[in-house]
Design an enzyme around this catalytic site. Structure first.
Site, PDB file in Angstrom:
ATOM      1  N   ILE A   1     -12.568  -0.954  -0.413  1.00 32.74           N
ATOM      2  CA  ILE A   1     -11.865  -1.433  -1.607  1.00 32.74           C
ATOM      3  C   ILE A   1     -12.215  -0.461  -2.732  1.00 32.74           C
ATOM      4  CG2 ILE A   1     -11.738  -3.322  -3.273  1.00 32.74           C
ATOM      5  CD1 ILE A   1     -12.644  -5.156  -0.864  1.00 32.74           C
TER       6      ILE A   1
ATOM      7  N   CYS B   1       0.830  -1.214   0.000  1.00 37.44           N
ATOM      8  CA  CYS B   1       0.000   0.000   0.000  1.00 37.44           C
ATOM      9  C   CYS B   1       0.855   1.251   0.000  1.00 37.44           C
ATOM     10  CB  CYS B   1      -0.931  -0.003   1.200  1.00 37.44           C
ATOM     11  SG  CYS B   1      -1.715  -1.598   1.451  1.00 37.44           S
TER      12      CYS B   1
ATOM     13  N   HIS C   1      -9.146   3.753  -1.041  1.00 35.73           N
ATOM     14  CA  HIS C   1      -7.768   3.254  -0.961  1.00 35.73           C
ATOM     15  C   HIS C   1      -7.475   2.257  -2.074  1.00 35.73           C
ATOM     16  CE1 HIS C   1      -3.961   2.062   0.585  1.00 35.73           C
ATOM     17  NE2 HIS C   1      -4.352   1.079   1.355  1.00 35.73           N
TER      18      HIS C   1
ATOM     19  N   LYS D   1     -10.027   6.106   4.647  1.00 37.47           N
ATOM     20  CA  LYS D   1     -11.339   5.656   5.121  1.00 37.47           C
ATOM     21  C   LYS D   1     -12.474   6.140   4.221  1.00 37.47           C
ATOM     22  CE  LYS D   1     -14.637   3.988   7.417  1.00 37.47           C
ATOM     23  NZ  LYS D   1     -15.283   3.853   6.111  1.00 37.47           N
TER      24      LYS D   1
ATOM     25  N   CYS E   1     -12.571   0.330   8.819  1.00 36.23           N
ATOM     26  CA  CYS E   1     -11.759  -0.158   7.702  1.00 36.23           C
ATOM     27  C   CYS E   1     -11.948   0.717   6.472  1.00 36.23           C
ATOM     28  CB  CYS E   1     -12.174  -1.577   7.324  1.00 36.23           C
ATOM     29  SG  CYS E   1     -12.161  -2.733   8.703  1.00 36.23           S
TER      30      CYS E   1
END
Lengths: 411, 125
Positions: free
Chosen positions: A237, A92, A360, A356, A234
């Site tokens: 995606i 990442c 990402h 968030k 989290c």
């Protein structure tokens, strides 16, 4: 150690990050869109021929799109051939690492103008398959094989942090609520909706009402992913791409009157497996990368007006704000709860919504952070603008902290 | 020079293979070819203790595909010696009882053909 000559960002562009709207696009489509926007943002204009090299951060187009060798592909599709094109992979932190290499390439004197970007097209796979691919960035033999997932590793850090410092899941929720608020102000963000509005919308669908965000976040509509982390702890995606154009200080003047200067860079690695780290509540590579960048810039954490930190999970933002020196160790959660990291706070963090809410697409994240600082420091961040921001910092993490890149920018 | 296979073979035989640096005394679990503390390649094998304490943990509700159907399951980072930790699956413990500091003991099971390092809470007599 310092740079042999000054380096500046002269243009930046990114696609909106999203989980649905790019369904019909491939990674190359996304990257070309971001790159063209970056070129269009250069005040005095720029030609493709001005760009001498391309550095692309990308984690796993191989798994996501069955496509390797993406740097040459992007150069090809952008019309940049025969310029040098190189892919950099650090999970990442891929495009963060690419940003550092771009700076070094210019500082060395080899090139005057380069493009640095990142791209990830993830929504080709199901959530379960994406979980599998991301877990490849942990230690396959000693972590993934016993059942750790990516959220699981950060969840483990959270339990250690809660235990040692008495920080709480409620403090993590403050990070999520704040980042969703910031995302609601950012037209490039995946989620442009406050948590309370999401609660209302999802609640209506199921005949449920929530008194406030916390009641919603404690409800089954926010399921546990890896205890103690729930869905709203989290990052999502995402599909997306980002690109910046860097130039030597001297060349930059040809292209703009308001370049954003790279004041300091840092990068560090650490043990791949979380269990092998000295301290489970700290990402040591963050501390070391930040030390390098602060030293090069001649600045300290107190000088940073705005920062984009790697909040792949809410606990990651808390730990990052401590390890970057913004708050004493153990007090990052409290600072978030007190609103100190909000747009109006004394240390605004992730004004763009962070991973968030902004999204990402893993390989694109570092470059998207540089995009945000370019906008913030030029006063072009519209509704999410941090007033009078003059010094900005980005913090991009690979996996659970085995790679960290920090860059500091100034006007 | 220790390899991943050495560690996995030890798991299959029911013990935790670690290495210890003959130069600086640092301990590595799993064993490594080079001491990360001092860079020495002069390492000796030893069996790590089976008992330790939970240093961090999680309960996985969204599993990777290879463990689909097993969720929720717990995973922990267990400290076996001062600063020497390893990751393993937690068995025989409820989410409510799992906590940092819990005393546990290693167990070695097989998941299909693969050895899997597990920990269970230590039962005090």
């Amino acid at each position: 150690m310092g740079l042999q000559r000054g380096v500046a960002i002269i243009g930046a562009g990114m696609t909106r990050f999203h989980h649905k709207i790019h369904a019909d696009k491939t990674g190359r489509d996304l990257f070309v869109e971001a790159a063209l926007e970056a070129m269009a943002s250069v005040d005095n204009g720029i030609e493709l021929g001005d760009i001498e090299a391309l550095f692309i951060g990308n984690f796993s187009s191989d798994s996501f799109e069955h496509q390797g060798h993406v740097a040459a592909l992007m150069a090809d599709w952008l019309g940049l051939t025969p310029r040098a094109a190189t892919r950099i992979e650090a999970a990442c932190g891929s495009s963060g690492a690419a940003l550092n290499i771009g700076v070094m390439a210019i500082a060395s004197g080899l090139y005057d103008v380069v493009m640095v970007g990142g791209v990830e097209k993830m929504r080709t796979l199901t959530t379960e398959e994406v979980t599998d691919v991301l877990a490849m960035a942990s230690d396959e033999v000693y972590e993934a094989a016993v059942g750790f997932t990516f959220p699981g590793l950060y969840a483990a850090m959270a339990t250690a942090h809660f235990h040692r410092y008495g920080s709480t899941w409620e403090q993590l929720c403050a990070v999520s609520i704040k980042n969703h608020h910031n995302g609601s102000l950012n037209p490039k963000a995946q989620f442009q909706e406050e948590v309370i509005d999401i609660a209302r919308r999802l609640g209506e669908r199921r005949g449920m009402t929530f008194r406030d965000e916390m009641e919603f976040l404690r409800s089954p509509l926010n399921p546990v992913v890896a205890y103690p982390l729930r869905l709203f702890d989290c990052c999502p995606i995402s599909d997306g791409a980002a690109a910046v154009i860097m130039a030597s200080e001297e060349a930059a003047r040809r292209f703009t009157d308001t370049p954003i200067y790279v004041r300091g860079i840092g990068q560090a690695s650490d043990a791949m497996a979380l269990h092998d780290r000295e301290d489970l509540t700290t990402i040591r590579a963050t501390r070391l990368a930040a030390q390098q960048a602060y030293r090069m810039a001649g600045l300290g954490p107190e000088d940073i007006d705005v920062a984009d930190v790697h909040d792949c999970f809410t606990i990651a933002e808390v730990v990052a704000t401590e390890d970057l020196g913004f708050f004493p160790k153990g007090e990052g959660g409290k600072a978030a709860e007190e609103g100190r990291t909000s747009l109006e706070g004394d240390k605004p963090i992730n004004p763009d919504g962070g991973l968030k809410a902004k999204g990402h697409p893993v390989g694109a994240t570092g470059a998207a952070m540089a995009y945000e600082m370019f906008k913030q420091l030029r006063g072009e961040a519209d509704k999410r603008q941090v007033p009078d921001a003059e010094v900005g910092l980005i913090h991009n993490v690979g996996a659970s902290g085995a790679t960290v890149v920090v860059q500091i920018y100034g006007r | 020079m220790f390899t991943v296979k050495d560690y996995r073979d030890a798991l299959a035989e029911g013990y935790l293979l670690a290495s210890k640096c003959r130069r600086c005394g640092a301990v590595q679990l799993p064993p490594r070819p080079i001491c990360p503390k001092c860079g020495s390649g002069d390492l000796e094998a030893f069996k790590a203790p089976k008992r330790g304490r939970v240093a961090a943990y999680t309960v996985i509700h969204v599993p990777p595909s290879r463990f689909k159907g097993e969720e929720p399951y717990a995973v922990a980072i267990v400290e076996l010696l001062e600063g020497v930790r390893v990751s393993g699956r937690m068995l025989d413990v409820s989410e409510a009882d799992l906590r940092v500091g819990l005393e546990v003991e290693a167990d070695f099971i097989k998941l299909g053909e693969e050895p899997l390092l597990c920990f269970r809470p230590l039962k005090h007599p």
